[in-house]
Design an enzyme around this catalytic site. Sequence first.
Site, PDB file in Angstrom:
ATOM      1  N   GLU A  22     -18.424 -58.098  43.164  1.00  0.00           N
ATOM      2  CA  GLU A  22     -17.820 -57.458  42.004  1.00  0.00           C
ATOM      3  C   GLU A  22     -18.533 -57.949  40.762  1.00  0.00           C
ATOM      4  OE1 GLU A  22     -13.421 -57.551  41.813  1.00  0.00           O
ATOM      5  OE2 GLU A  22     -13.774 -58.342  43.805  1.00  0.00           O
ATOM      6  N   LYS A  23     -18.512 -57.107  39.768  1.00  0.00           N
ATOM      7  CA  LYS A  23     -19.045 -57.543  38.491  1.00  0.00           C
ATOM      8  C   LYS A  23     -18.070 -58.531  37.902  1.00  0.00           C
ATOM      9  CE  LYS A  23     -21.314 -53.575  36.931  1.00  0.00           C
ATOM     10  NZ  LYS A  23     -20.933 -52.377  36.264  1.00  0.00           N
ATOM     11  N   ASP A  24     -18.523 -59.722  37.618  1.00  0.00           N
ATOM     12  CA  ASP A  24     -17.610 -60.583  36.898  1.00  0.00           C
ATOM     13  C   ASP A  24     -18.269 -61.050  35.623  1.00  0.00           C
ATOM     14  OD1 ASP A  24     -17.836 -63.026  39.584  1.00  0.00           O
ATOM     15  OD2 ASP A  24     -19.328 -61.867  38.511  1.00  0.00           O
ATOM     16  N   SER A  25     -18.357 -60.117  34.711  1.00  0.00           N
ATOM     17  CA  SER A  25     -18.981 -60.431  33.439  1.00  0.00           C
ATOM     18  C   SER A  25     -18.078 -61.376  32.664  1.00  0.00           C
ATOM     19  CB  SER A  25     -19.217 -59.158  32.646  1.00  0.00           C
ATOM     20  OG  SER A  25     -18.043 -58.395  32.657  1.00  0.00           O
TER      21      SER A  25
END
Lengths: 629, 659
Positions: A22-25
């Site tokens: 997942e994108k975890d910006s």
Amino acid sequence: MDLDPEGLFRDDSDSESEFYREKDSTKEFVVYLVDASPKMFGAARSDEDEKPETHFHAAINCISQSLMAQIIGRSYDEVAVCFFNTKEKKNLQDLNGVYVFNVMDRECLDRPTARLIKELSYVEDRFMSNIGSRYGIVSGSRENSLYNALWVAQALLRKGSAKSVSKRILLFTNEDDPFGSITGATKTDMIRMTLQRAKDTQDLGISIELLPLSWPDEEFNVSIFYAELLGLEGDDISQFLPSAGEILEDMTDQLRKRMFKKRKVKTIRFSIANDICIEVNTYALIRPTSPGQIMWLDSVTNLPLKTERSFICADTGALVQEPHTYFHPYKNEIIKFSMDELSKIKNISDGQLHLLGFKPLDCLKDYHNLRPSTFIFPTDEEIVGSTRIFIALHRSMLRFQRFALAFYGSLYHPQLVALVAQDEITSSSGQVEPPGMHMIYLPYSDDIRHVEELHMAVDANAPRATDDQIKKASALSRRIDLKDFSVCQFANPALQRHYGILQALALGEDEMPEIKDETLPDEEGLSRPGIVRALQEFKISVYGENHDQEEANTAAAKGSGSEASRKRKAMAETAARESASYDWADLAENGKLKDLTVVELKYYLTAHNLPVTGKKEALISRILTHLGK
Amino acid sequence: MARNKEAVVLLLDVGPSMHSVLSEVESVCSMLVQKKLIFGKSDEVGVVLLGTDDTCNELQKEVGGYEHIVVLRNISVVDGNAVDFLQNLPRGNFRGDFIDAIVVGIDLLIKKFGPTNKGKQRICLMTDARYPIKAPYEGTKEDQVNTISQMMQTHGIRLDCIVIREKLPEADLRVMEENDNLLDQFSRKAIAKIVHVDSSTSLLGALKTRNISPVTVFRGDLELSSTMKIKVWVYKKTSEEKFPTLKKYSDKAPSSDKFATYEVKVDYEYKSMEDPDKVVPPEQRIRGYRYGPQVVPISSAEWEAVKFKPEKGVKLLGFTDASNILRHYYMKDVYIFVPEPGNKKAIVAVSAIARAMKDMNKSAILRCVWRQGQGNVVIGVLRPNISSVDNIPDSFYFNVLPFVEDVREFQFPSFSSFPSSWQPNEQQQEAADNLVKMLDLAPSSKEVLQPDYTPNPVLERFYHFLELKSKQPDADVPPLDGSLKRITEPNPAVFSHHKSVIDNFCKNFELKENPKKKKSSKRAWRGKPSTFSEKEEGVDDFEAMMARRDSSKWVSKAIKDMQNHVSDLLENSYDGDAYSKAIECLVALRKGCILEQEPKEFNRYLLGLYEKWKDTDLANFFELLSSKSLTLISQKEASDSNVTEEEAKNFPVKTELKF
């Protein structure tokens, strides 16, 4: 620094990994604020068991589980655990009734460590003696422990900018009316102050979430006080379901689910027809969890190593810049492609989801699968009306038992997908399946293999089971029935072991934990007479009475030898006989081995079970070695 | 001879009724040859055309007959010429006889290989089988097919036949039925597979263009219990064909170097943190596993000693209702369990269980460890696959299921909890019902876009481009072919056929951009945004927010939001279409700022706007302002302002103002 070199070789795999991760910006900072008033320690369930279950126990349980998941999956998030309504106090502001729990080598708000998890799981044992519990808001005192708790939590979350970090306070309590014990002007004043404190906290970009625990017979009433603190209005209040359940486990389950912050993968447009295009969010609800990335360390210092990548021209050995041209050999030529051309080839659509039409669900075969599915849920955030259209289609698809065929034109992996509508399923422990659609990635014809055709019988029909055999199989399947099987009821034994070992090593423990493998079949259950009988009947029906005997016979026949093995045996016997007629030690001693023929040399080798390959010199040296010369 | 080398004879019908699909035939056949050029360089290909104007084949010369069949290319190792041939097939004007063509194909193979190469020879026939074949000299057509099948079987030749029939105008159904029966007879009497396709898109996917030799994942017992076991072989049923891995190109090699590889090698060096010049040798490296902020070093030997080591084996855990396992839990590509080939007992046992599961609608749960030494176990679901072909045994499909750790239990609101403005009304629901019913891709069992016959458009395009580039190195990436567009976009024919349903759907639902949200640059969602309501809401929201008395923060937030809104309107305006809206908003903003004594906010904003846009095509907007008496706020209107009445009036003409 923590590059996995293997992962870097393949360009295409970069985009693959994007799918699985997942994108975890944004990082997340969480303060777990746990009510420790005596009410939390009241028995939530009076059982015959010696140890009564308390709400406090449930809360600690949830937090431990969530920390455990976090240390594996998202270890960059930072957490703090803070109790209020305590006898002792421990906080920077020196406020009464608030205790910030922490362990060695760790800031109050920091990444979770193995020690934190371990000590937290034991916190209950000595809670009363070390921290103590008491009601913080009582008449006659101007002390306001809830206010203090919010203040401490807010102060803990001071670090990091609200833009890059999502900050949350998760409040666990079973008291829906914290100011119930006091009256008059003091009460209104304290309520006002507390609300103002909460509002100030929220204005700083910190979200406050309530995880209420309730008694089975006395539901947590959010509208008494907390609705205002949380800023709930109208419909929101009725939607806010307090977690209550007949069983405490169910409640723990609900709390655990609610503690997750939903992370969407991205927002995409779903074009339905002509100019109708709605918006949906995508979520990765199911993705394989891997044991995490490794990093290389210097085994002497145990310090991390820096990985440096360099590009070398294979022809000249010169160091070059990272190339932007790629090639593919074809017809003895080199066909060059620029990055731009490659992305143009892959870019066959516009990133949207395009509806192509609908098909009955039975067109979706069991082998139409390649990767884990993605969940989609509508959003009205940018396009008002999206949810309404989505709900209408969702209902129609359920009603007519159809799925939507669509093309997902994602830029890195465009694919045909099936959108399968899923109705909401709830149980006593809350939502089991959320309502929405699951996007199932379909294979193309090149991805499907026709393996079953490999062993096609020519001019003969393949044997099929008779009705009686099918009946026996049905009886068997009725016997070995997993009634309440639910997907993902098993923990992954490999992962459990992996993290069990890591935890033990991180804490410096010598003993390796034993992990129970839940995935093994239930031998005991399978040996119940009913099942054994059904198995036996089925076996006789498909294999015949004397199957085991026949198997043993064939195995024996195989052992005693086919044509080839009999021949091999005969050869070995001859060799042994022939070999015995030479005095090998003498021949070797006098260097006469080289005068023998290869055939003669091989007698010795065969008789002593040595390899017979190679040139004459090799054979001689092998014999010499074997003789110990 | 290479182990997996195969020989293919393509029998292509180029008769008049095939002309409409010949370009797809060209492209699927050249794809086959192209992939052979890359993955099977020693494979051999022959090409035979039927329905041609001329006749050119050895059988005709030897025994006569066999007219309108041309051997375009004798069986030989693949090369670039083969692609050229296949991309430029001649169009014939005669009705070809596909049985004759099969005989010519077999003749080519027998003459080339004799009794060798059994099982690695394939004939691939593409025809519409629409015209009657000639009656044989002796016996019936069925007898002829039997003789040919016999011959194919003795020589180990298999037949893949693709029957293409797009639409069926004035076709002779009786003839086609007869032909289909003859072809089906092949599949009973020899190793043959007959596939019917009805669109050019499926034609592109109907032929396996790449040979992948199947490898078993597992051979051994499917253990129902310790005493009852079934011998099975497990293969992959689906496996993604990836985009080819391209090599990095280096131009450093001198042009004179004939053996240059042009490759770039990637080299990794591990350097110590304290001393960046020191390279740490591989034997001094150790793996570190993250556990929270800690990194735990473990050597591979230690890891090997403690890690999870399950025993190899495939064990049944039990059966369960199929409804207990929802489709979206399937995790990976799919496996197939086939009974051990030739083992009658295993075939019957698998058949009995598969059919029982099918009848009772059950699934089986298995625990699998495919190889000894594998570091994990797999839990998955076994589903019956009842064979529809008489000579193929029943088998199972197996899908991997997730573990607890693989599932994120996010909670989503119930649809019923949404406000009624988000719920469809009866009429809208009916429109959706009609859409779902009518936009049917599988009418009366004629399913389109079946995964089994749908080619991968990206790969199609890549190989097409690769061939193009080999001839014209500076060629542009070609647009997506029409047949491939049927995969990526809705079929206009289908959509226009159901125009009334779609129009009714569109009419019933209204979409609009959320005004509270900042603009999205894409305005793809609807041709004409409903401008009126958007303007209203912008102003309404502003006024509502300004009116809130509970905190002063609302005022500044309202002003800020409104300013952003106006800026967005102007930025997105085209040829002045948003001016009237922007002005309306500015009027409201100005009024609000006077009321709330925030003149500086307004003045600063307006001046900023002017500075930003005065030299662009938005300059005419400011002329409009004065005509609407939208000036700066003067001291007279709000005492906090430091703009005189005079200055305010002169805006935007005279702008050297301080504030």
